[in-house]
Design a protein around this motif. Structure first.
Motif, PDB file in Angstrom:
ATOM      1  N   MET A 190       0.831  -1.205   0.000  1.00 27.87           N
ATOM      2  CA  MET A 190       0.000   0.000   0.000  1.00 27.87           C
ATOM      3  C   MET A 190       0.868   1.259   0.000  1.00 27.87           C
ATOM      4  N   ILE A 191       1.932   1.243   0.802  1.00 25.66           N
ATOM      5  CA  ILE A 191       2.838   2.393   0.850  1.00 25.66           C
ATOM      6  C   ILE A 191       3.600   2.526  -0.458  1.00 25.66           C
ATOM      7  N   ALA A 192       4.022   1.393  -1.037  1.00 30.33           N
ATOM      8  CA  ALA A 192       4.750   1.439  -2.305  1.00 30.33           C
ATOM      9  C   ALA A 192       3.890   2.020  -3.426  1.00 30.33           C
ATOM     10  N   SER A 193       2.582   1.803  -3.355  1.00 30.52           N
ATOM     11  CA  SER A 193       1.683   2.358  -4.378  1.00 30.52           C
ATOM     12  C   SER A 193       1.457   3.855  -4.171  1.00 30.52           C
ATOM     13  N   ALA A 194       1.477   4.314  -2.913  1.00 30.20           N
ATOM     14  CA  ALA A 194       1.176   5.722  -2.625  1.00 30.20           C
ATOM     15  C   ALA A 194       2.419   6.608  -2.613  1.00 30.20           C
ATOM     16  N   LEU A 195       3.581   6.035  -2.300  1.00 33.95           N
ATOM     17  CA  LEU A 195       4.795   6.838  -2.130  1.00 33.95           C
ATOM     18  C   LEU A 195       5.196   7.616  -3.382  1.00 33.95           C
ATOM     19  N   PRO A 196       5.204   7.012  -4.587  1.00 35.16           N
ATOM     20  CA  PRO A 196       5.610   7.803  -5.764  1.00 35.16           C
ATOM     21  C   PRO A 196       4.735   9.020  -6.010  1.00 35.16           C
TER      22      PRO A 196
END
Length: 334
Positions: free
Chosen positions: A104-110
């Motif tokens: 979830m964080i990897a999808s939102a971080l960029p």
């Protein structure tokens, strides 16, 4: 690389690692200070709000405690927490079980990094140039009119600027979409149409951050340039007959930027917190919006993971800013 510069770099790396260590430790301790069983509370809340009524809350809660060692001694939990971090395992979301928090964080971080980096860079560079031009002798009437207006916008919070921009540009003029990061009704491809769609959705969130910061940087740069104008090296450069533009850039702005970069490092925390509110208002698919949804749903593992990521990202940005000092002021290399 000189020994002095190596020592400076190693010192800053040590400071970065210390900040990360303290952030991880605090992030581990705070959830365990909460009264009651947060895992069982979150599961019960999901069941009451319409989740699967047949789920055995006690069994699922016991499974969570067994997986993450919540019944183990505190010191053992602490070491297990570090091992999970090295494996990039931040837990499983309650609200989106069995979705991994890391995914979830990897999808939102960029989305957050692109928005924050672009908006901060544009606001810093533009504000510094306008502030320097305002303080320099012979500034045009346009600069003297534009910069004070930008300074007024600085007093308006990010979220209020976001609402104003949505009303005028999304509701009245309909030039840009009011929310989201991309049009979810269309097929996503890596082409110009998709890029244009992403830029259209990011324009208003980016502008709200830029307009809220550009006056601050202009005001700070004007103050620094006024101090620089009284220095002897400016007078000496003018006496040598150097071109005014060269004096402005290499003798004026370069020396004034050191304090401006320091202000950037001090304000990064405020910029990040403001960007979180902007993402919530625009429903932008970044870390800020993910954190807001997790707080509303009491999704503890997601909250813990996002907060840790925000702290680590901010520490890394401060580290990068700190590396700029030797480039701006050679005296630091000694």
């Amino acid at each position: 690389m000189s020994k002095e510069l190596q020592r400076y770099l190693l010192t800053r790396i040590g400071q970065l690692l210390l900040i990360v260590f303290i952030a991880v430790s605090i992030n581990f301790i705070i959830p365990r200070l909460l009264p009651g069983d947060p895992v069982q509370t979150a599961l019960a809340r999901l069941q009451v709000s319409g989740g699967n009524q047949s789920v055995d809350i006690q069994a699922v809660s016991a499974a969570y405690r067994a997986k993450y060692g919540l019944d183990a001694p505190l010191l053992e939990q602490y070491f297990n927490y570090w091992l999970d971090l090295f494996r990039l395992d931040l837990g499983v979301s309650f609200a989106n079980f069995p979705e991994q928090v890391t995914n979830m964080i990897a999808s939102a971080l960029p989305w957050s990094v692109a928005l924050l980096a672009t908006a901060t860079l544009i606001a810093f560079v533009t504000g510094s140039l306008l502030g320097a031009q305002l303080a320099w002798p012979g500034a045009g009437r346009g600069i003297k009119t534009l910069v004070p207006m930008m300074m007024i916008l600085t007093s308006i919070p990010f979220y209020l600027l976001a609402i104003i921009l949505i009303y005028f540009f999304a509701v009245v003029l309909r030039w840009f979409p009011p929310a989201g990061g991309v049009d979810t009704t269309r097929i996503m491809r890596f082409d110009w149409a998709t890029t244009q769609d992403v830029l259209n959705h990011a324009f208003l969130p980016c502008m709200s951050i830029i307009l809220g910061n550009i006056g601050f940087w202009a005001l700070g740069m004007r103050s620094q340039m006024i101090n620089v104008l009284g220095e002897d090296y400016i007078t000496f450069a003018e006496a040598k007959g150097l071109h005014p533009r060269r004096i402005f850039v290499w003798y004026g702005m370069r020396n004034a930027l050191l304090a401006q970069v320091t202000a950037l490092a001090l304000q990064l925390g405020s910029v990040v917190s403001g960007a979180v509110l902007v993402e919530v208002i625009f429903n932008y698919p970044g870390l800020g919006n993910l954190l807001y949804v997790a707080i509303r749903g009491q999704d503890y593992f997601v909250i813990q993971g996002v907060v840790l990521m925000l702290i680590v990202t901010l520490a890394f940005l401060l580290f990068l800013v700190d590396l700029l000092y030797p480039l701006l002021d050679p005296r630091i290399r000694r």
